[in-house]
Every structure is written in structure tokens, then in C-alpha cells.
Design a protein around this motif. Sequence first.
Motif, PDB file in Angstrom:
ATOM      1  N   PRO A  51     -33.598 -12.786   0.817  1.00  0.00           N
ATOM      2  CA  PRO A  51     -33.141 -11.982  -0.322  1.00  0.00           C
ATOM      3  C   PRO A  51     -31.832 -11.227  -0.057  1.00  0.00           C
ATOM      4  O   PRO A  51     -31.122 -10.888  -0.997  1.00  0.00           O
ATOM      5  CB  PRO A  51     -34.294 -10.998  -0.552  1.00  0.00           C
ATOM      6  CG  PRO A  51     -35.492 -11.699  -0.004  1.00  0.00           C
ATOM      7  CD  PRO A  51     -34.976 -12.464   1.183  1.00  0.00           C
ATOM      8  N   LEU A  52     -31.488 -10.987   1.210  1.00  0.00           N
ATOM      9  CA  LEU A  52     -30.233 -10.300   1.524  1.00  0.00           C
ATOM     10  C   LEU A  52     -29.007 -11.149   1.197  1.00  0.00           C
ATOM     11  O   LEU A  52     -27.892 -10.643   1.155  1.00  0.00           O
ATOM     12  CB  LEU A  52     -30.190  -9.889   2.994  1.00  0.00           C
ATOM     13  CG  LEU A  52     -31.151  -8.759   3.356  1.00  0.00           C
ATOM     14  CD1 LEU A  52     -31.218  -8.582   4.865  1.00  0.00           C
ATOM     15  CD2 LEU A  52     -30.736  -7.460   2.689  1.00  0.00           C
ATOM     16  N   PHE A  53     -29.210 -12.429   0.944  1.00  0.00           N
ATOM     17  CA  PHE A  53     -28.102 -13.327   0.615  1.00  0.00           C
ATOM     18  C   PHE A  53     -28.111 -13.717  -0.854  1.00  0.00           C
ATOM     19  O   PHE A  53     -27.366 -14.583  -1.277  1.00  0.00           O
ATOM     20  CB  PHE A  53     -28.136 -14.542   1.539  1.00  0.00           C
ATOM     21  CG  PHE A  53     -27.912 -14.155   2.971  1.00  0.00           C
ATOM     22  CD1 PHE A  53     -26.636 -14.022   3.482  1.00  0.00           C
ATOM     23  CD2 PHE A  53     -28.991 -13.851   3.791  1.00  0.00           C
ATOM     24  CE1 PHE A  53     -26.428 -13.613   4.787  1.00  0.00           C
ATOM     25  CE2 PHE A  53     -28.792 -13.442   5.100  1.00  0.00           C
ATOM     26  CZ  PHE A  53     -27.514 -13.326   5.594  1.00  0.00           C
ATOM     27  N   GLY A  54     -28.956 -13.045  -1.635  1.00  0.00           N
ATOM     28  CA  GLY A  54     -28.962 -13.216  -3.080  1.00  0.00           C
ATOM     29  C   GLY A  54     -27.993 -12.227  -3.711  1.00  0.00           C
ATOM     30  O   GLY A  54     -27.447 -11.346  -3.034  1.00  0.00           O
ATOM     31  N   PRO A  55     -27.771 -12.329  -5.010  1.00  0.00           N
ATOM     32  CA  PRO A  55     -26.789 -11.465  -5.685  1.00  0.00           C
ATOM     33  C   PRO A  55     -27.052  -9.972  -5.508  1.00  0.00           C
ATOM     34  O   PRO A  55     -26.119  -9.207  -5.290  1.00  0.00           O
ATOM     35  CB  PRO A  55     -26.914 -11.857  -7.152  1.00  0.00           C
ATOM     36  CG  PRO A  55     -27.562 -13.189  -7.168  1.00  0.00           C
ATOM     37  CD  PRO A  55     -28.377 -13.296  -5.922  1.00  0.00           C
ATOM     38  N   VAL A  56     -28.299  -9.545  -5.587  1.00  0.00           N
ATOM     39  CA  VAL A  56     -28.612  -8.129  -5.438  1.00  0.00           C
ATOM     40  C   VAL A  56     -28.597  -7.734  -3.965  1.00  0.00           C
ATOM     41  O   VAL A  56     -28.042  -6.700  -3.595  1.00  0.00           O
ATOM     42  CB  VAL A  56     -29.972  -7.791  -6.091  1.00  0.00           C
ATOM     43  CG1 VAL A  56     -30.371  -6.353  -5.806  1.00  0.00           C
ATOM     44  CG2 VAL A  56     -29.897  -8.016  -7.599  1.00  0.00           C
ATOM     45  N   GLY A  57     -29.178  -8.551  -3.113  1.00  0.00           N
ATOM     46  CA  GLY A  57     -29.234  -8.248  -1.681  1.00  0.00           C
ATOM     47  C   GLY A  57     -27.869  -8.113  -1.047  1.00  0.00           C
ATOM     48  O   GLY A  57     -27.646  -7.242  -0.200  1.00  0.00           O
ATOM     49  N   MET A  58     -26.907  -8.957  -1.465  1.00  0.00           N
ATOM     50  CA  MET A  58     -25.545  -8.867  -0.911  1.00  0.00           C
ATOM     51  C   MET A  58     -24.934  -7.498  -1.168  1.00  0.00           C
ATOM     52  O   MET A  58     -24.198  -6.984  -0.347  1.00  0.00           O
ATOM     53  CB  MET A  58     -24.637  -9.941  -1.510  1.00  0.00           C
ATOM     54  CG  MET A  58     -24.841 -11.312  -0.953  1.00  0.00           C
ATOM     55  SD  MET A  58     -23.539 -12.473  -1.468  1.00  0.00           S
ATOM     56  CE  MET A  58     -23.809 -12.616  -3.220  1.00  0.00           C
ATOM     57  N   GLN A  59     -25.268  -6.934  -2.330  1.00  0.00           N
ATOM     58  CA  GLN A  59     -24.708  -5.623  -2.668  1.00  0.00           C
ATOM     59  C   GLN A  59     -25.165  -4.549  -1.689  1.00  0.00           C
ATOM     60  O   GLN A  59     -24.465  -3.559  -1.490  1.00  0.00           O
ATOM     61  CB  GLN A  59     -25.102  -5.239  -4.098  1.00  0.00           C
ATOM     62  CG  GLN A  59     -24.455  -6.141  -5.122  1.00  0.00           C
ATOM     63  CD  GLN A  59     -24.904  -5.790  -6.518  1.00  0.00           C
ATOM     64  OE1 GLN A  59     -24.239  -5.007  -7.174  1.00  0.00           O
ATOM     65  NE2 GLN A  59     -26.017  -6.345  -6.944  1.00  0.00           N
ATOM     66  N   THR A 177     -34.728  -0.625   5.165  1.00  0.00           N
ATOM     67  CA  THR A 177     -35.100   0.023   3.898  1.00  0.00           C
ATOM     68  C   THR A 177     -35.547  -0.970   2.846  1.00  0.00           C
ATOM     69  O   THR A 177     -35.728  -0.609   1.691  1.00  0.00           O
ATOM     70  CB  THR A 177     -33.915   0.834   3.340  1.00  0.00           C
ATOM     71  OG1 THR A 177     -32.824  -0.080   3.071  1.00  0.00           O
ATOM     72  CG2 THR A 177     -33.470   1.911   4.296  1.00  0.00           C
ATOM     73  N   ASP A 178     -35.694  -2.243   3.240  1.00  0.00           N
ATOM     74  CA  ASP A 178     -36.066  -3.307   2.308  1.00  0.00           C
ATOM     75  C   ASP A 178     -35.028  -3.455   1.202  1.00  0.00           C
ATOM     76  O   ASP A 178     -35.368  -3.767   0.052  1.00  0.00           O
ATOM     77  CB  ASP A 178     -37.442  -3.062   1.714  1.00  0.00           C
ATOM     78  CG  ASP A 178     -38.454  -4.096   2.180  1.00  0.00           C
ATOM     79  OD1 ASP A 178     -38.081  -4.959   2.989  1.00  0.00           O
ATOM     80  OD2 ASP A 178     -39.600  -4.039   1.718  1.00  0.00           O
ATOM     81  N   GLY A 179     -33.753  -3.251   1.538  1.00  0.00           N
ATOM     82  CA  GLY A 179     -32.674  -3.317   0.552  1.00  0.00           C
ATOM     83  C   GLY A 179     -32.536  -4.645  -0.135  1.00  0.00           C
ATOM     84  O   GLY A 179     -32.136  -4.721  -1.279  1.00  0.00           O
ATOM     85  N   GLY A 180     -32.872  -5.742   0.540  1.00  0.00           N
ATOM     86  CA  GLY A 180     -32.766  -7.053  -0.094  1.00  0.00           C
ATOM     87  C   GLY A 180     -33.968  -7.394  -0.942  1.00  0.00           C
ATOM     88  O   GLY A 180     -33.930  -8.300  -1.755  1.00  0.00           O
ATOM     89  N   ALA A 181     -35.072  -6.624  -0.797  1.00  0.00           N
ATOM     90  CA  ALA A 181     -36.296  -6.946  -1.525  1.00  0.00           C
ATOM     91  C   ALA A 181     -36.285  -6.379  -2.948  1.00  0.00           C
ATOM     92  O   ALA A 181     -37.231  -6.578  -3.679  1.00  0.00           O
ATOM     93  CB  ALA A 181     -37.493  -6.400  -0.764  1.00  0.00           C
ATOM     94  N   ARG A 182     -35.209  -5.709  -3.343  1.00  0.00           N
ATOM     95  CA  ARG A 182     -35.144  -5.113  -4.680  1.00  0.00           C
ATOM     96  C   ARG A 182     -35.079  -6.164  -5.768  1.00  0.00           C
ATOM     97  O   ARG A 182     -35.168  -5.863  -6.931  1.00  0.00           O
ATOM     98  CB  ARG A 182     -33.929  -4.198  -4.783  1.00  0.00           C
ATOM     99  CG  ARG A 182     -34.024  -3.030  -3.853  1.00  0.00           C
ATOM    100  CD  ARG A 182     -32.782  -2.214  -3.924  1.00  0.00           C
ATOM    101  NE  ARG A 182     -31.649  -3.043  -3.486  1.00  0.00           N
ATOM    102  CZ  ARG A 182     -30.390  -2.684  -3.628  1.00  0.00           C
ATOM    103  NH1 ARG A 182     -30.071  -1.562  -4.202  1.00  0.00           N
ATOM    104  NH2 ARG A 182     -29.419  -3.461  -3.206  1.00  0.00           N
ATOM    105  N   GLN A 183     -34.888  -7.396  -5.398  1.00  0.00           N
ATOM    106  CA  GLN A 183     -34.773  -8.442  -6.389  1.00  0.00           C
ATOM    107  C   GLN A 183     -36.139  -8.713  -6.951  1.00  0.00           C
ATOM    108  O   GLN A 183     -36.409  -9.201  -7.925  1.00  0.00           O
ATOM    109  CB  GLN A 183     -34.194  -9.703  -5.767  1.00  0.00           C
ATOM    110  CG  GLN A 183     -32.889  -9.400  -5.081  1.00  0.00           C
ATOM    111  CD  GLN A 183     -32.291 -10.637  -4.503  1.00  0.00           C
ATOM    112  OE1 GLN A 183     -32.008 -11.570  -5.209  1.00  0.00           O
ATOM    113  NE2 GLN A 183     -32.085 -10.659  -3.220  1.00  0.00           N
TER     114      GLN A 183
END
Length: 183
Positions: A51-59, A177-183
Motif C-alpha cells: 500500500p505504500l506504493f499506491g496513490p495514497v501511500g506514496m503521499q 504509523t500504518d501510513g500506507g494502510a489508509r487506503q
Amino acid sequence: MTGKSYLAVALFLGCIPAAIAQNPAPAATDDGHVINTMTFVVKAPIQKAAPLFGPVGMQCWLGHPMHAEFLHTESQAGEPGSVFTMQQGLQKSVWVNTMLDAKGGRMQYASFTPDSMVMVVDVRMIADGKDATRVELTHTVTALSADAREALKSMGAQHVQEHMAAAQKAIEGCLATDGGARQ
């Protein structure tokens, strides 16, 4: 805003944690075209790293305040064929997800920033033990203007290394912080 800002983002996409093998940033050709591949390990299983390489995760880890606006997609996680824009300051780029298999560890994006660059970002992931993921990230950048060609030529291995420590800290923070899991 110059093309240099978006070219920095392109290079930043290739400068992330625990670099295992890295091709030195090749010099751009006279026509402003460069391909750079980096291999690194993310200290997380694929299902957490992808998910860190998806549109939201990259942010979460790019290091620049960016805002994604989804134009064609069912969810912010994206899907093959999804279209979104990324806004940084006054500059807006259009992104298309050309391939998405998060479970299989494959993603690819094509991006166009008017009067600046065209970029393809290719992500390949493979499990590296049960708690780590080996990532091969290739970005291909073609400058569309004289300013962008000059900016691309001026960025090399030194620029890549300067951003590696910041990117590593950012991605580790996103994982914590699970930043990429916000998707």
C-alpha cells in the motif's frame, strides 16, 4: 514552479530505505531521457509494504505536500486503469495506474506533467523472509522542455544519496504509523 521540482519527486521515488543494490543515477541523454533502477528491502511483509506504493501511500513518504484527486477509480487504493492527479504547488501531474496486483507485488504507473516530463514508475516486490519485502523500483523519465532536460542532467548520484536518508526515515515512519494502510 520549475520542472526541477517534479524531477526531484521522480528521483525521490527511487531513493528509499535499506538500499541493497543501486545503479548509479545515469546521466540523462541529450534528449532528456533517463532510466534508473533501485533495489531495496522494506522491513514489512508485502501486504503491509504494497500500500505504500499506491496513490495514497506514496503521499505518506514522498516528502512533498501532495494531494491526489481521483478522477476514475472505485477506491483510493486504485485499480488498473484508475486515473488520478497529484498536485504539488501550482504544478499538477496526471497519473494512470497501468498495472495493479498488490498481492502479487506488481504495480506500474504512467505520469504526465505538462511542459515538464513523462514518467513510468514500475514496482516489483517479492517476499524476503516472512517480515521483509524486496522491492525493485524502476523509473523512466523523459523531459519535455529545455529546462526539464537541464534539471534532469544536473541530478545524479549525489542528489540520490542526499535524499536516501530522508526517504528511509519517512518510509519507516509510514510503516510505524500504518501510513500506507489508509487506503
